[in-house]
Design a protein around this motif. Structure first.
Motif, PDB file in Angstrom:
ATOM      1  N   ILE A 136      36.384  14.889  78.418  1.00 33.16           N
ATOM      2  CA  ILE A 136      36.402  13.871  79.749  1.00 33.16           C
ATOM      3  C   ILE A 136      36.013  15.012  81.000  1.00 33.16           C
ATOM      4  CG2 ILE A 136      38.811  14.492  80.575  1.00 33.16           C
ATOM      5  CD1 ILE A 136      38.518  11.473  81.850  1.00 33.16           C
ATOM      6  N   LEU A 137      36.122  16.229  80.583  1.00 37.67           N
ATOM      7  CA  LEU A 137      35.655  17.337  81.669  1.00 37.67           C
ATOM      8  C   LEU A 137      34.314  17.966  81.015  1.00 37.67           C
ATOM      9  CD1 LEU A 137      39.095  19.193  82.116  1.00 37.67           C
ATOM     10  CD2 LEU A 137      38.105  17.533  83.641  1.00 37.67           C
ATOM     11  N   GLY A 138      33.819  17.594  80.158  1.00 36.21           N
ATOM     12  CA  GLY A 138      32.350  17.786  79.698  1.00 36.21           C
ATOM     13  C   GLY A 138      32.492  19.038  78.710  1.00 36.21           C
ATOM     14  N   ALA A 139      33.651  19.240  78.161  1.00 40.55           N
ATOM     15  CA  ALA A 139      33.859  20.522  77.186  1.00 40.55           C
ATOM     16  C   ALA A 139      33.170  20.297  75.810  1.00 40.55           C
ATOM     17  CB  ALA A 139      35.416  20.725  76.867  1.00 40.55           C
ATOM     18  N   THR A 140      32.404  20.948  75.239  1.00 42.99           N
ATOM     19  CA  THR A 140      31.848  20.522  74.033  1.00 42.99           C
ATOM     20  C   THR A 140      33.102  20.650  72.967  1.00 42.99           C
ATOM     21  OG1 THR A 140      31.771  23.271  73.544  1.00 42.99           O
ATOM     22  CG2 THR A 140      29.798  22.253  74.446  1.00 42.99           C
ATOM     23  N   PRO A 141      32.633  20.049  71.637  1.00 44.82           N
ATOM     24  CA  PRO A 141      33.587  19.860  70.838  1.00 44.82           C
ATOM     25  C   PRO A 141      34.188  20.884  69.988  1.00 44.82           C
ATOM     26  CG  PRO A 141      31.575  18.776  70.035  1.00 44.82           C
ATOM     27  CD  PRO A 141      31.361  19.331  71.496  1.00 44.82           C
ATOM     28  N   ASN A 142      35.303  20.964  69.498  1.00 43.10           N
ATOM     29  CA  ASN A 142      35.794  22.156  68.716  1.00 43.10           C
ATOM     30  C   ASN A 142      35.195  22.075  67.342  1.00 43.10           C
ATOM     31  OD1 ASN A 142      38.239  21.310  70.331  1.00 43.10           O
ATOM     32  ND2 ASN A 142      38.740  23.357  70.073  1.00 43.10           N
ATOM     33  N   HIS A 143      34.905  20.735  66.760  1.00 41.65           N
ATOM     34  CA  HIS A 143      34.385  21.020  65.418  1.00 41.65           C
ATOM     35  C   HIS A 143      33.096  19.887  65.665  1.00 41.65           C
ATOM     36  CE1 HIS A 143      37.947  22.821  63.858  1.00 41.65           C
ATOM     37  NE2 HIS A 143      38.559  22.242  64.595  1.00 41.65           N
ATOM     38  N   THR A 144      32.012  20.230  64.852  1.00 45.00           N
ATOM     39  CA  THR A 144      31.009  19.424  64.730  1.00 45.00           C
ATOM     40  C   THR A 144      30.477  19.040  63.227  1.00 45.00           C
ATOM     41  OG1 THR A 144      29.093  20.841  65.059  1.00 45.00           O
ATOM     42  CG2 THR A 144      30.234  19.457  66.906  1.00 45.00           C
ATOM     43  N   SER A 145      30.041  17.838  62.863  1.00 47.08           N
ATOM     44  CA  SER A 145      29.753  17.475  61.557  1.00 47.08           C
ATOM     45  C   SER A 145      28.434  16.801  61.528  1.00 47.08           C
ATOM     46  CB  SER A 145      30.556  16.796  60.714  1.00 47.08           C
ATOM     47  OG  SER A 145      31.913  17.438  60.604  1.00 47.08           O
ATOM     48  N   LYS A 183      16.898  11.139  50.264  1.00 45.59           N
ATOM     49  CA  LYS A 183      15.848  10.010  49.961  1.00 45.59           C
ATOM     50  C   LYS A 183      15.787   9.920  48.515  1.00 45.59           C
ATOM     51  CE  LYS A 183      13.487  10.779  54.463  1.00 45.59           C
ATOM     52  NZ  LYS A 183      12.519  11.498  55.166  1.00 45.59           N
ATOM     53  N   ASP A 184      16.288  10.754  47.798  1.00 47.37           N
ATOM     54  CA  ASP A 184      16.043  10.179  46.291  1.00 47.37           C
ATOM     55  C   ASP A 184      17.258  10.456  45.767  1.00 47.37           C
ATOM     56  OD1 ASP A 184      17.050  13.158  46.504  1.00 47.37           O
ATOM     57  OD2 ASP A 184      14.894  14.040  45.760  1.00 47.37           O
ATOM     58  N   THR A 185      17.552  10.731  44.488  1.00 45.79           N
ATOM     59  CA  THR A 185      19.000  10.782  43.872  1.00 45.79           C
ATOM     60  C   THR A 185      19.684  11.842  44.059  1.00 45.79           C
ATOM     61  OG1 THR A 185      18.005  11.492  41.685  1.00 45.79           O
ATOM     62  CG2 THR A 185      17.937   9.067  41.950  1.00 45.79           C
ATOM     63  N   ALA A 186      19.318  12.838  44.449  1.00 45.83           N
ATOM     64  CA  ALA A 186      20.130  14.027  44.713  1.00 45.83           C
ATOM     65  C   ALA A 186      21.346  13.702  45.778  1.00 45.83           C
ATOM     66  CB  ALA A 186      19.205  15.220  45.531  1.00 45.83           C
ATOM     67  N   PRO A 187      22.379  14.462  45.527  1.00 49.44           N
ATOM     68  CA  PRO A 187      23.428  14.379  46.610  1.00 49.44           C
ATOM     69  C   PRO A 187      23.261  14.317  48.159  1.00 49.44           C
ATOM     70  CG  PRO A 187      23.918  15.778  44.802  1.00 49.44           C
ATOM     71  CD  PRO A 187      22.704  15.452  44.779  1.00 49.44           C
ATOM     72  N   SER A 188      23.858  13.890  48.911  1.00 49.30           N
ATOM     73  CA  SER A 188      23.738  13.874  50.641  1.00 49.30           C
ATOM     74  C   SER A 188      24.145  15.507  50.845  1.00 49.30           C
ATOM     75  CB  SER A 188      24.079  12.946  51.351  1.00 49.30           C
ATOM     76  OG  SER A 188      23.578  11.558  50.955  1.00 49.30           O
ATOM     77  N   SER A 189      23.759  15.873  51.884  1.00 49.58           N
ATOM     78  CA  SER A 189      24.137  17.212  52.379  1.00 49.58           C
ATOM     79  C   SER A 189      24.808  17.123  53.680  1.00 49.58           C
ATOM     80  CB  SER A 189      23.141  18.149  52.374  1.00 49.58           C
ATOM     81  OG  SER A 189      22.185  18.014  53.304  1.00 49.58           O
ATOM     82  N   GLY A 190      25.615  18.158  53.935  1.00 47.65           N
ATOM     83  CA  GLY A 190      26.150  18.019  55.423  1.00 47.65           C
ATOM     84  C   GLY A 190      26.354  19.512  55.963  1.00 47.65           C
ATOM     85  N   ASP A 191      26.613  19.423  57.420  1.00 50.00           N
ATOM     86  CA  ASP A 191      26.620  20.932  58.270  1.00 50.00           C
ATOM     87  C   ASP A 191      27.976  20.608  59.046  1.00 50.00           C
ATOM     88  OD1 ASP A 191      24.329  22.028  57.086  1.00 50.00           O
ATOM     89  OD2 ASP A 191      23.060  20.756  58.593  1.00 50.00           O
ATOM     90  N   ALA A 192      28.590  21.826  59.024  1.00 57.05           N
ATOM     91  CA  ALA A 192      30.033  21.771  59.779  1.00 57.05           C
ATOM     92  C   ALA A 192      29.994  23.009  60.653  1.00 57.05           C
ATOM     93  CB  ALA A 192      31.279  21.410  58.850  1.00 57.05           C
ATOM     94  N   SER A 193      30.400  22.849  61.854  1.00 55.28           N
ATOM     95  CA  SER A 193      30.747  24.077  62.369  1.00 55.28           C
ATOM     96  C   SER A 193      32.016  23.780  63.517  1.00 55.28           C
ATOM     97  CB  SER A 193      29.494  24.219  63.577  1.00 55.28           C
ATOM     98  OG  SER A 193      29.570  23.199  64.521  1.00 55.28           O
ATOM     99  N   SER A 194      32.564  25.162  63.666  1.00 53.73           N
ATOM    100  CA  SER A 194      33.903  25.014  64.591  1.00 53.73           C
ATOM    101  C   SER A 194      33.589  26.153  65.792  1.00 53.73           C
ATOM    102  CB  SER A 194      34.886  25.434  63.866  1.00 53.73           C
ATOM    103  OG  SER A 194      35.150  24.638  62.782  1.00 53.73           O
ATOM    104  N   ILE A 195      34.372  25.945  66.827  1.00 50.28           N
ATOM    105  CA  ILE A 195      34.167  26.902  67.867  1.00 50.28           C
ATOM    106  C   ILE A 195      35.343  27.856  67.569  1.00 50.28           C
ATOM    107  CG2 ILE A 195      34.596  27.380  70.209  1.00 50.28           C
ATOM    108  CD1 ILE A 195      33.119  24.736  70.821  1.00 50.28           C
TER     109      ILE A 195
END
Length: 61
Positions: free
Chosen positions: A34-43, A49-61
């Motif tokens: 509510i005070l505009g702080a950036t998140p501690n964790h993001t994903s 688009k093909d048969t390969a598994p989906s991927s993901g990224d994660a980050s933490s402060i």
């Protein structure tokens, strides 16, 4: 969709979800969204688009 949880000792956390119900941003009690702080964790999710598994990224402060 955003969700706010308040623990009995007034620690507030917040989570934002994408359209598939996966958490994409998390604010812990030491950072208030509510005070505009950036998140501690993001994903980020990157569907394949093909048969390969989906991927993901994660980050933490």
């Amino acid at each position: 969709m955003a969700t706010k949880v308040t623990a009995p000792i007034t620690k507030i956390t917040g989570t934002v979800y994408d359209g598939l119900g996966r958490g994409t941003q998390v604010w812990l009690s030491n950072r208030l969204r509510i005070l505009g702080a950036t998140p501690n964790h993001t994903s980020d999710y990157h569907p394949s688009k093909d048969t390969a598994p989906s991927s993901g990224d994660a980050s933490s402060i």
